[in-house]
Design an enzyme around this catalytic site. Structure first.
Site, PDB file in Angstrom:
ATOM      1  N   LYS A  40       0.943  -1.085  -0.007  1.00  0.00           N
ATOM      2  CA  LYS A  40      -0.109   0.060  -0.155  1.00  0.00           C
ATOM      3  C   LYS A  40       1.002   1.257  -0.068  1.00  0.00           C
ATOM      4  O   LYS A  40       1.182   1.674   1.021  1.00  0.00           O
ATOM      5  CB  LYS A  40      -1.012   0.091   1.288  1.00  0.00           C
ATOM      6  CG  LYS A  40      -2.206   0.780   1.070  1.00  0.00           C
ATOM      7  CD  LYS A  40      -3.167   0.397   2.268  1.00  0.00           C
ATOM      8  CE  LYS A  40      -4.229   1.628   2.393  1.00  0.00           C
ATOM      9  NZ  LYS A  40      -4.767   2.133   1.276  1.00  0.00           N
TER      10      LYS A  40
HETATM   11  C1  PLP Z   1      -6.308  -0.126  -3.894  1.00  0.00           C
HETATM   12  C2  PLP Z   1      -6.964  -0.837  -2.641  1.00  0.00           C
HETATM   13  N1  PLP Z   1      -7.903  -1.901  -2.838  1.00  0.00           N
HETATM   14  C3  PLP Z   1      -8.185  -2.318  -2.005  1.00  0.00           C
HETATM   15  C4  PLP Z   1      -8.470  -1.803  -0.491  1.00  0.00           C
HETATM   16  C5  PLP Z   1      -9.107  -2.310   0.618  1.00  0.00           C
HETATM   17  O1  PLP Z   1      -8.226  -2.844   1.652  1.00  0.00           O
HETATM   18  P1  PLP Z   1      -8.660  -2.952   3.416  1.00  0.00           P
HETATM   19  O2  PLP Z   1      -9.858  -3.481   3.168  1.00  0.00           O
HETATM   20  O3  PLP Z   1      -7.458  -3.280   3.803  1.00  0.00           O
HETATM   21  O4  PLP Z   1      -9.009  -1.338   3.426  1.00  0.00           O
HETATM   22  C6  PLP Z   1      -7.994  -0.326  -0.438  1.00  0.00           C
HETATM   23  C7  PLP Z   1      -8.064   0.219   0.912  1.00  0.00           C
HETATM   24  O5  PLP Z   1      -7.190   0.374   1.456  1.00  0.00           O
HETATM   25  C8  PLP Z   1      -7.297  -0.028  -1.480  1.00  0.00           C
HETATM   26  O6  PLP Z   1      -6.737   1.281  -1.604  1.00  0.00           O
END
Ligand code: PLP
Length: 316
Positions: free
Chosen positions: A157
């Site tokens: 991330k």
């Molecule tokens: C590109 C992306 N995909 C998926 C997610 C979902 O991840 P999470 O459930 O850990 O927030 C996020 C959010 O963080 C994201 O930015």
């Protein structure tokens, strides 16, 4: 943005307006940062951060993947976040830790530039709105493909990677849709611009696998477990674009958006939020708000006094 009093910046609580960086910070120029989006919910037993340890694990892994050494342990960050919520008197909040290469060099191999860490927390309602959670949203398959593991690291991330999500989101908004769905480089369904995706077909729930370049979403993991505990079959498999249009139900999951039904994709109606989506959404909300005994272990409770003494906020 709903401003609060304090932000945690490199080990200190500083006033919101004083949490600043140098304009030549490495991360500002190249996106060399990693971050998390986390939520704290007001539960009957007090404020609780949902899957805090999992988020901090992912932060550490994202940093490792981009060779960023965060100068604080996960436990230090966890406790700093508790302190931040307490001192701001926040009983529910969106929490944003960010580790980035700071000021010191603009070279690309800038190991001598320090890694800075900030943690901010502030009130932020559900990303796509309350109505979206109830009625579902209209989405558009993006002309932009999700970043591939051949050039970047979908499992991280990382700040710079979000230019990809921003292109897709901007395109969908300008075209009058509420969210974008990105395909992976092979043309299979990947995820939303900031959410993972689930598709229900013939009563079975499918979600794209890791090889489809997804972010390993924490809410994705939670929803897979909840759905299985409720007796549904969940498979991680490649999903063809046309399956989106043929689906009985589609929904997205993410920290900012929570669980959002999708009612239309590329002008193909999916319909009002379906029974399976509703069932899982209700249990998921129970888990977030500490109403589901079986998922209480996902909550990191924080002691925030009901009334924070104004004097204690400014004495840091
Ligand atoms: C590109 C992306 N995909 C998926 C997610 C979902 O991840 P999470 O459930 O850990 O927030 C996020 C959010 O963080 C994201 O930015």
């Amino acid at each position: 943005m709903d401003q609060v009093d304090l932000i945690w910046h490199n080990g200190e609580l500083v006033a919101w307006e004083d949490a600043q960086v140098h304009v030549l910070s490495h991360g500002l120029h190249y996106g060399t940062g990693v971050f998390e989006g986390i939520r704290c919910y007001e539960t009957e037993r007090g404020p609780a951060i949902f899957r805090h340890t999992d988020h901090l694990d992912r932060l550490a892994k994202s940093a490792e993947l981009y060779y960023l050494e965060i100068p604080y342990s996960q436990e230090e960050i966890r406790l700093a976040t508790h302190e931040l919520l307490r001192r701001n008197g926040l009983r529910s909040a969106y929490i944003r830790p960010l580790a980035f290469r700071g000021y010191g060099s603009l070279g690309l191999y800038a190991t001598d530039a320090p890694v800075d860490l900030v943690v901010a927390a502030f009130p932020w309602g559900v990303y796509l709105g309350e109505e979206a959670a109830r009625k579902g949203i209209r989405a558009k398959v993006s002309s932009w493909r999700r970043i591939s593991g051949a050039g970047l690291i979908p499992h991280a991330k990382a700040s710079g990677q979000y230019l990809n999500s921003i292109l897709a989101k901007t395109e969908s908004q300008k075209a009058g849709y509420e969210e974008a769905i990105l395909l992976d480089e092979r043309g299979f369904v990947c995820e939303g611009s900031g959410e993972n995706i689930f598709v229900v077909r013939d009563g079975e729930i499918a979600t794209p696998p890791h090889v489809a370049a997804i972010l390993d979403g924490i809410n994705r993991k939670s929803v897979i477990q909840i759905a299985r505990d409720l007796g549904y079959s969940v498979v991680e498999r490649d999903i063809a674009r046309s399956e989106l249009y043929l689906a009985e139900e589609v929904f997205l999951t993410g920290t900012a958006a929570e669980l959002v039904p999708v009612r239309e994709i590329d002008d193909h109606p999916i319909g009002d939020p379906g029974e399976i989506t509703r069932h899982i959404q209700a249990k998921f909300q129970d888990a977030l708000y500490g109403r589901a005994e079986e998922y209480l272990e996902w909550l990191d409770f924080v002691e925030v006094p009901a009334e924070v003494d104004a004097a204690s906020k400014v004495s840091s």
